[in-house]
Design an enzyme around this catalytic site. Structure first.
Site, PDB file in Angstrom:
ATOM      1  N   GLU A  32       0.841  -1.204   0.000  1.00 53.95           N
ATOM      2  CA  GLU A  32       0.000   0.000   0.000  1.00 53.95           C
ATOM      3  C   GLU A  32       0.877   1.255   0.000  1.00 53.95           C
ATOM      4  OE1 GLU A  32      -3.065   1.969  -0.779  1.00 53.95           O
ATOM      5  OE2 GLU A  32      -3.570  -0.081  -0.208  1.00 53.95           O
ATOM      6  N   GLU A  88       1.608   6.266  -7.219  1.00 55.33           N
ATOM      7  CA  GLU A  88       0.567   7.220  -7.594  1.00 55.33           C
ATOM      8  C   GLU A  88       1.069   8.656  -7.491  1.00 55.33           C
ATOM      9  OE1 GLU A  88      -2.894   6.360  -5.246  1.00 55.33           O
ATOM     10  OE2 GLU A  88      -3.455   4.652  -6.500  1.00 55.33           O
TER      11      GLU A  88
END
Length: 142
Positions: A89, A96
């Site tokens: 994560e 991102e």
């Protein structure tokens, strides 16, 4: 030794060239590097919804683990899976951020990078659920 690199940024169709000097002989002390890592983890927890969900499920599994008295090996497996999902994560969030830094436009390669990173988190989370069920279901029927 200092290495000079030219970095090209594209903003609104305009190219901007920036010179970047990198001192490859200098490294921050370990405590500073550790501080940067902790800062990144805290930032992700504060800003990203999905890591909060993963941490909530992790805490639920820990509570259930104490209730059903997991063995040392079962705790070991759970901790490895927690680390795997949370780490992926964090990597997903970093990917991102870099993609968003590089382009604000909708681009197929940007979509591929973001979707693939998210897919890695999904695969690890699904595998963790399956392994968790393999650990906990027999304990519920004993």
């Amino acid at each position: 030794m200092i290495i000079s690199k030219k970095i090209v940024f594209v903003e609104g169709g305009k190219y901007q060239v920036h010179k970047l000097d990198i001192n490859i002989m200098h490294k921050d002390p370990f405590y500073k590097s550790l501080g940067y890592a902790i800062s990144g983890i805290i930032h992700c927890i504060q800003k990203e919804r999905n890591i909060k969900i993963h941490i909530l499920f992790m805490l639920f599994v820990v509570m259930c683990g104490f209730i059903v008295h997991l063995s040392v090996m079962e705790w070991f497996i759970c901790i490895l899976l927690f680390a795997l999902v949370i780490s992926l994560e964090l990597v997903n969030t970093a990917i991102e951020a870099v993609v968003d830094l590089c382009t604000q436009e909708i681009h197929p390669l940007a979509k591929t990078a973001k979707d693939t990173a998210a897919g890695a988190v999904l695969v690890s989370a699904m595998a963790s659920v399956i392994v968790g069920l393999m650990i906990f279901i027999p304990k519920l029927f004993n």
